[in-house]
Design a protein around this motif. Structure first.
Motif, PDB file in Angstrom:
ATOM      1  N   ASP A  64       0.825  -1.211   0.000  1.00  0.00           N
ATOM      2  CA  ASP A  64       0.000   0.000   0.000  1.00  0.00           C
ATOM      3  C   ASP A  64       0.859   1.259   0.000  1.00  0.00           C
ATOM      4  O   ASP A  64       0.616   2.201  -0.759  1.00  0.00           O
ATOM      5  CB  ASP A  64      -0.921   0.016   1.228  1.00  0.00           C
ATOM      6  N   GLU A  65       1.865   1.275   0.875  1.00  0.00           N
ATOM      7  CA  GLU A  65       2.706   2.460   0.982  1.00  0.00           C
ATOM      8  C   GLU A  65       3.562   2.658  -0.271  1.00  0.00           C
ATOM      9  O   GLU A  65       3.805   3.793  -0.692  1.00  0.00           O
ATOM     10  CB  GLU A  65       3.599   2.359   2.217  1.00  0.00           C
ATOM     11  N   ARG A 119      -2.151   9.145  -1.318  1.00  0.00           N
ATOM     12  CA  ARG A 119      -2.533   8.076  -0.397  1.00  0.00           C
ATOM     13  C   ARG A 119      -4.036   7.815  -0.438  1.00  0.00           C
ATOM     14  O   ARG A 119      -4.479   6.662  -0.362  1.00  0.00           O
ATOM     15  CB  ARG A 119      -2.100   8.434   1.030  1.00  0.00           C
ATOM     16  N   LEU A 139      -4.059   4.439   5.400  1.00  0.00           N
ATOM     17  CA  LEU A 139      -3.747   5.282   4.249  1.00  0.00           C
ATOM     18  C   LEU A 139      -4.378   6.666   4.367  1.00  0.00           C
ATOM     19  O   LEU A 139      -3.811   7.660   3.901  1.00  0.00           O
ATOM     20  CB  LEU A 139      -4.214   4.601   2.962  1.00  0.00           C
TER      21      LEU A 139
END
Length: 258
Positions: A148-149, A158, A209
């Motif tokens: 995700d990052e 994000r 996020l």
């Protein structure tokens, strides 16, 4: 038995060994069970990785991205040489252009960071030692947050990655997992058909996020209590290992001289 094979004094070894026969038998049975389970899990993981690599090699086209004509929303990464990213037309229809970029960045992160290796090693360790199941669950969740990052960094947004994850989850909520999929597959919503599949719930990832990214803190600024506890565990384990090896060395030296 070891004393007879090594030519040591059986009486000396028995006198210097504080472990009873019952304890030795129980430990031997547990060790045997752990080794057998570990070998079986290793064989399954090797087969899963080989199946994923074969499927990746058999997919049409030379590009890493493969689009399959399937109305069911689906997207996943297949490890291989090279790895492939498979996306169904149903998933493409469920996402807009920005969401698609976020989804593809997530899948690329799985391949680029070799997340399948982390999963395989964790499953092997968990099989040999069931007490590691909480750590395995944490690893399964962490690799999804890692991807995700990486996707957020690649997209520069994000919230867009969080939106893509949420929309993909809603699109696939009522879609059963495809049968026959290799166990090494990684996807936007986490690994499939695994005891650890619930380790990375979508709401937690979306919330992470949407929150402000945490600034990097040097190790010296970390809480001292967790660091001290970890250091104590590692230090005591190393000390016990050294003491056991030293005692074994003295026992075998004494038995060999008898």
């Amino acid at each position: 038995m070891a004393a007879l094979v090594g030519g040591w004094s059986v009486g000396t070894v028995r006198a210097g060994d504080p472990v009873s026969t019952a304890e030795a038998v129980a430990a031997g049975l547990l060790l045997t069970a752990a080794v057998v389970a570990g070998v079986r899990m290793l064989w399954r993981r090797v087969r899963a990785l080989a199946a994923a690599a074969l499927e990746a090699a058999c997919l049409p086209g030379p590009d890493r991205l493969v689009v399959i004509d399937n109305p069911a929303p689906d997207a996943y990464a297949l490890p291989g040489i090279p790895g492939r990213i498979v996306v169904s037309t149903g998933m493409l229809d469920a996402l807009d252009d920005a969401d698609r970029q976020a989804m593809l960045a997530h899948e690329r992160a799985h391949l680029a960071c070799h997340h399948y290796a982390f999963v395989a090693l964790t499953q092997l360790a968990t099989t040999c030692n069931p007490l590691l199941r909480p750590a395995a669950a944490a690893v399964a969740y962490t690799i999804e947050r890692w991807a995700d990052e990486r996707a957020a960094t690649a997209c520069g947004n994000r919230r867009q990655v969080a939106r893509a994850i949420g929309k993909a989850a809603l699109a696939t909520a009522h879609t059963p997992s495809r049968k026959g999929m290799p166990g090494a597959v990684l996807g936007l919503l986490g690994r499939r058909r695994s005891p650890l599949a619930t380790a990375g719930p979508v709401p937690r990832r979306v919330a992470a996020l949407l929150a402000e990214p945490r600034a990097y803190s040097p190790p010296l600024n970390l809480p001292l209590l967790p660091l001290a506890a970890a250091a104590a565990v590692i230090g005591s384990s190393a000390l016990c290992t050294f003491a056991a090896a030293h005692d074994l060395h003295l026992l075998l030296k004494l038995a060999g001289a008898s």
